[in-house]
Scaffold this motif. Sequence first.
Motif, PDB file in Angstrom:
ATOM      1  N   GLU A 297      -6.070   7.313 -15.336  1.00  0.00           N
ATOM      2  CA  GLU A 297      -7.500   7.661 -16.126  1.00  0.00           C
ATOM      3  C   GLU A 297      -7.729   6.256 -16.657  1.00  0.00           C
ATOM      4  OE1 GLU A 297      -7.648  11.285 -17.600  1.00  0.00           O
ATOM      5  OE2 GLU A 297      -8.187  12.853 -15.976  1.00  0.00           O
ATOM      6  N   VAL A 298      -7.843   5.142 -16.842  1.00  0.00           N
ATOM      7  CA  VAL A 298      -7.869   4.223 -17.010  1.00  0.00           C
ATOM      8  C   VAL A 298      -8.221   3.021 -16.118  1.00  0.00           C
ATOM      9  CG1 VAL A 298      -6.491   4.645 -19.203  1.00  0.00           C
ATOM     10  CG2 VAL A 298      -5.877   3.692 -17.300  1.00  0.00           C
ATOM     11  N   PRO A 299      -9.260   2.115 -16.609  1.00  0.00           N
ATOM     12  CA  PRO A 299      -9.655   0.939 -15.715  1.00  0.00           C
ATOM     13  C   PRO A 299      -8.073   0.475 -14.711  1.00  0.00           C
ATOM     14  CG  PRO A 299     -10.876   0.879 -17.553  1.00  0.00           C
ATOM     15  CD  PRO A 299      -9.723   1.994 -18.011  1.00  0.00           C
ATOM     16  N   MET A 300      -8.795   0.308 -14.354  1.00  0.00           N
ATOM     17  CA  MET A 300      -7.488  -0.646 -13.307  1.00  0.00           C
ATOM     18  C   MET A 300      -8.138  -1.359 -11.882  1.00  0.00           C
ATOM     19  SD  MET A 300      -5.150   2.043 -11.145  1.00  0.00           S
ATOM     20  CE  MET A 300      -5.799   3.301 -12.244  1.00  0.00           C
ATOM     21  N   GLU A 301      -6.394  -3.310 -11.911  1.00  0.00           N
ATOM     22  CA  GLU A 301      -7.195  -3.697 -10.807  1.00  0.00           C
ATOM     23  C   GLU A 301      -5.703  -3.545  -9.947  1.00  0.00           C
ATOM     24  OE1 GLU A 301      -6.106  -8.782 -10.711  1.00  0.00           O
ATOM     25  OE2 GLU A 301      -7.299  -7.924 -12.899  1.00  0.00           O
ATOM     26  N   VAL A 302      -5.688  -3.931  -9.096  1.00  0.00           N
ATOM     27  CA  VAL A 302      -4.930  -3.574  -8.060  1.00  0.00           C
ATOM     28  C   VAL A 302      -4.943  -4.938  -7.466  1.00  0.00           C
ATOM     29  CG1 VAL A 302      -4.304  -3.342  -5.110  1.00  0.00           C
ATOM     30  CG2 VAL A 302      -6.278  -1.561  -6.368  1.00  0.00           C
ATOM     31  N   ILE A 303      -3.452  -5.423  -6.894  1.00  0.00           N
ATOM     32  CA  ILE A 303      -2.387  -6.638  -7.175  1.00  0.00           C
ATOM     33  C   ILE A 303      -1.683  -7.278  -5.915  1.00  0.00           C
ATOM     34  CG2 ILE A 303      -0.692  -7.641  -7.713  1.00  0.00           C
ATOM     35  CD1 ILE A 303      -0.015  -6.143 -10.433  1.00  0.00           C
ATOM     36  N   GLY A 304      -2.475  -6.017  -5.471  1.00  0.00           N
ATOM     37  CA  GLY A 304      -1.673  -5.601  -3.654  1.00  0.00           C
ATOM     38  C   GLY A 304      -0.489  -4.376  -3.185  1.00  0.00           C
ATOM     39  N   PRO A 305      -0.671  -4.364  -2.130  1.00  0.00           N
ATOM     40  CA  PRO A 305      -0.888  -4.915  -1.011  1.00  0.00           C
ATOM     41  C   PRO A 305      -2.845  -4.000  -0.458  1.00  0.00           C
ATOM     42  CG  PRO A 305       0.148  -3.349  -0.129  1.00  0.00           C
ATOM     43  CD  PRO A 305       0.425  -3.246  -1.301  1.00  0.00           C
ATOM     44  N   PRO A 306      -3.031  -5.046   0.215  1.00  0.00           N
ATOM     45  CA  PRO A 306      -4.830  -4.901   0.769  1.00  0.00           C
ATOM     46  C   PRO A 306      -4.382  -3.607   1.307  1.00  0.00           C
ATOM     47  CG  PRO A 306      -4.330  -6.834   1.769  1.00  0.00           C
ATOM     48  CD  PRO A 306      -2.640  -5.767   0.735  1.00  0.00           C
ATOM     49  N   GLU A 307      -3.730  -2.411   1.656  1.00  0.00           N
ATOM     50  CA  GLU A 307      -4.054  -1.677   2.146  1.00  0.00           C
ATOM     51  C   GLU A 307      -3.845  -0.693   0.993  1.00  0.00           C
ATOM     52  OE1 GLU A 307      -1.098  -3.127   5.392  1.00  0.00           O
ATOM     53  OE2 GLU A 307      -1.270  -3.194   3.008  1.00  0.00           O
ATOM     54  N   LEU A 308      -3.576  -1.037  -0.201  1.00  0.00           N
ATOM     55  CA  LEU A 308      -3.497   0.168  -1.346  1.00  0.00           C
ATOM     56  C   LEU A 308      -4.965  -0.624  -2.026  1.00  0.00           C
ATOM     57  CD1 LEU A 308      -2.838   1.539  -3.413  1.00  0.00           C
ATOM     58  CD2 LEU A 308      -2.468  -0.346  -4.612  1.00  0.00           C
ATOM     59  N   ARG A 309      -5.616  -1.543  -1.804  1.00  0.00           N
ATOM     60  CA  ARG A 309      -6.926  -1.598  -2.263  1.00  0.00           C
ATOM     61  C   ARG A 309      -7.882  -1.009  -1.102  1.00  0.00           C
ATOM     62  NH1 ARG A 309      -6.849  -5.909  -2.579  1.00  0.00           N
ATOM     63  NH2 ARG A 309      -6.720  -6.540  -4.830  1.00  0.00           N
ATOM     64  N   ASP A 310      -7.991  -0.629  -0.147  1.00  0.00           N
ATOM     65  CA  ASP A 310      -8.777  -0.186   0.899  1.00  0.00           C
ATOM     66  C   ASP A 310      -8.077   1.665   0.783  1.00  0.00           C
ATOM     67  OD1 ASP A 310      -9.103  -2.121   2.115  1.00  0.00           O
ATOM     68  OD2 ASP A 310      -7.818  -2.054   3.508  1.00  0.00           O
ATOM     69  N   ALA A 311      -7.649   2.623  -0.543  1.00  0.00           N
ATOM     70  CA  ALA A 311      -7.375   3.248  -0.011  1.00  0.00           C
ATOM     71  C   ALA A 311      -8.314   3.965  -1.282  1.00  0.00           C
ATOM     72  CB  ALA A 311      -5.614   3.511  -0.369  1.00  0.00           C
ATOM     73  N   PHE A 312      -8.010   2.896  -1.946  1.00  0.00           N
ATOM     74  CA  PHE A 312      -8.371   2.776  -3.107  1.00  0.00           C
ATOM     75  C   PHE A 312     -10.201   2.851  -2.982  1.00  0.00           C
ATOM     76  CE2 PHE A 312      -5.395   1.521  -6.246  1.00  0.00           C
ATOM     77  CZ  PHE A 312      -5.633   2.811  -6.945  1.00  0.00           C
ATOM     78  N   ALA A 313     -10.834   2.186  -2.462  1.00  0.00           N
ATOM     79  CA  ALA A 313     -12.606   2.353  -1.325  1.00  0.00           C
ATOM     80  C   ALA A 313     -12.502   3.832  -0.921  1.00  0.00           C
ATOM     81  CB  ALA A 313     -12.117   1.521  -0.533  1.00  0.00           C
ATOM     82  N   THR A 314     -11.123   4.506  -0.458  1.00  0.00           N
ATOM     83  CA  THR A 314     -11.795   5.460   0.795  1.00  0.00           C
ATOM     84  C   THR A 314     -11.437   6.945  -0.242  1.00  0.00           C
ATOM     85  OG1 THR A 314     -10.657   4.324   2.649  1.00  0.00           O
ATOM     86  CG2 THR A 314     -10.535   6.662   2.247  1.00  0.00           C
ATOM     87  N   LEU A 315     -10.706   6.780  -0.782  1.00  0.00           N
ATOM     88  CA  LEU A 315     -10.910   7.843  -2.235  1.00  0.00           C
ATOM     89  C   LEU A 315     -12.345   7.510  -2.848  1.00  0.00           C
ATOM     90  CD1 LEU A 315      -7.175   7.851  -3.773  1.00  0.00           C
ATOM     91  CD2 LEU A 315      -8.543   9.521  -2.129  1.00  0.00           C
ATOM     92  N   ALA A 316     -12.849   6.460  -3.159  1.00  0.00           N
ATOM     93  CA  ALA A 316     -13.939   6.603  -4.578  1.00  0.00           C
ATOM     94  C   ALA A 316     -14.712   6.804  -3.360  1.00  0.00           C
ATOM     95  CB  ALA A 316     -14.561   4.432  -4.761  1.00  0.00           C
ATOM     96  N   HIS A 317     -14.729   6.283  -1.515  1.00  0.00           N
ATOM     97  CA  HIS A 317     -16.064   6.995  -1.049  1.00  0.00           C
ATOM     98  C   HIS A 317     -16.239   9.127  -1.151  1.00  0.00           C
ATOM     99  CE1 HIS A 317     -18.711   7.787   2.355  1.00  0.00           C
ATOM    100  NE2 HIS A 317     -17.528   8.525   3.148  1.00  0.00           N
ATOM    101  N   ARG A 318     -14.816   9.370  -1.015  1.00  0.00           N
ATOM    102  CA  ARG A 318     -14.349  10.501  -1.033  1.00  0.00           C
ATOM    103  C   ARG A 318     -15.179  11.361  -1.904  1.00  0.00           C
ATOM    104  NH1 ARG A 318      -8.998  11.662   0.869  1.00  0.00           N
ATOM    105  NH2 ARG A 318      -9.758  10.485   2.805  1.00  0.00           N
ATOM    106  N   TYR A 319     -14.161  11.087  -3.286  1.00  0.00           N
ATOM    107  CA  TYR A 319     -15.039  11.397  -5.058  1.00  0.00           C
ATOM    108  C   TYR A 319     -16.561  11.753  -5.249  1.00  0.00           C
ATOM    109  CZ  TYR A 319      -9.770  11.431  -5.524  1.00  0.00           C
ATOM    110  OH  TYR A 319      -8.061  11.467  -5.501  1.00  0.00           O
ATOM    111  N   ARG A 320     -16.945  10.005  -4.340  1.00  0.00           N
ATOM    112  CA  ARG A 320     -18.256  10.292  -4.040  1.00  0.00           C
ATOM    113  C   ARG A 320     -19.090  11.208  -4.028  1.00  0.00           C
ATOM    114  NH1 ARG A 320     -18.810   5.622  -3.405  1.00  0.00           N
ATOM    115  NH2 ARG A 320     -18.177   5.254  -4.994  1.00  0.00           N
ATOM    116  N   ALA A 321     -18.686  11.798  -2.654  1.00  0.00           N
ATOM    117  CA  ALA A 321     -18.726  12.471  -1.566  1.00  0.00           C
ATOM    118  C   ALA A 321     -18.867  14.139  -2.491  1.00  0.00           C
ATOM    119  CB  ALA A 321     -18.557  12.359   0.052  1.00  0.00           C
ATOM    120  N   THR A 322     -17.816  14.330  -2.988  1.00  0.00           N
ATOM    121  CA  THR A 322     -17.387  15.524  -2.967  1.00  0.00           C
ATOM    122  C   THR A 322     -18.005  16.098  -4.348  1.00  0.00           C
ATOM    123  OG1 THR A 322     -15.240  15.656  -2.048  1.00  0.00           O
ATOM    124  CG2 THR A 322     -15.596  16.786  -4.402  1.00  0.00           C
ATOM    125  N   ALA A 323     -18.553  14.450  -4.701  1.00  0.00           N
ATOM    126  CA  ALA A 323     -19.444  14.782  -6.400  1.00  0.00           C
ATOM    127  C   ALA A 323     -21.050  15.560  -6.831  1.00  0.00           C
ATOM    128  CB  ALA A 323     -19.114  13.893  -7.802  1.00  0.00           C
TER     129      ALA A 323
END
Length: 325
Positions: A297-323
């Motif tokens: 629950e703190v700001p963070m920066e993805v180092i890698g790999p790209p698949e992890l960054r894509d997973a964060f984007a998918t989760l962000a979209h899902r959480y935004r839709a849920t909210a």
Amino acid sequence: MSTTTRLLNLLSLLQTQRDWPGSLLAERLEISDRTVRRDIERLREMGYRIEATMGPDGGYRLAAGAELPPLLFDDAQVIAVAIALQTASVVGADLDEPAARALSTIRQVMPSRLRRRLDALAIVAVAQRPGGPAPTAVPLELLVELARAIRDRVLLRFDYAPRQQPAPDGFGPPRRVEPHHLVNAQGHWYLLAWDIEREDWRLFSVERITPRTPTGPHFPQRDVPGGDVEEFVSARFKGSQTNKWACQGSVILDLPIEAALPFIGDGTAREAGPSRTILESGSWSWGSLAASFGRFEVPMEVIGPPELRDAFATLAHRYRATATT
């Protein structure tokens, strides 16, 4: 009874209850109060700290002494100690070598009937990722029965309870397996076995097993892939063929390392500045890995790999839709 037998029986009684009236000890041992007093003095001379207690009859209490005197264990206590010593490696302390020596000492002096049960209890202890379900107690006799089948290399048949609702016909057909190892992972017991019908290795939750009798024929020894049971079981828990998470990535947390360390699980952390931490971790999927990083629950920066960054984007979209629903 002989003096030695009487002293051992007296010591056994003192170990089972904190305070014993002298008259009750005399009654249980079928001796006089005077003999009880004399035997208490003998035990004190042998190093046992036995205190006198106040009361109408007077009594005795076995207290802690300056040194550890010889102890008496019943059958169930011996098996319990043996299990605890064999699983000491996963408690987070460097106990492997002293635990092995203690187990060897206990084995050397125990009667043959208990030694056979102990030798059957060959347990593999595996450190599992924190956050799993709470441990569930399983009957000691069930562990001993499974261990005996492993030792004797006999085919095991058992009913395996479903995780949720029972099948319409009960448990369904019994499972037939070649049992190979008992595994303890964070308080949960598993049976590692070769499944006859599925022709593959399986991990069965012991709490869901109900053995059937009689057992089947003997089977030849079968080695687990790679030859290392702990490595193989750890890989199965991670959902991979090797003892590594299928998905591994790293982030930079806006959090001091001392605040992150208690919660990194099986990940690794190193400082990235006065109040920043580089955390490397793994999971069975990229989505679950991204979600696990979110627990800080703190700001963070993805180092890698790209698949992890894509997973964060998918989760962000899902959480935004849920909210917004």
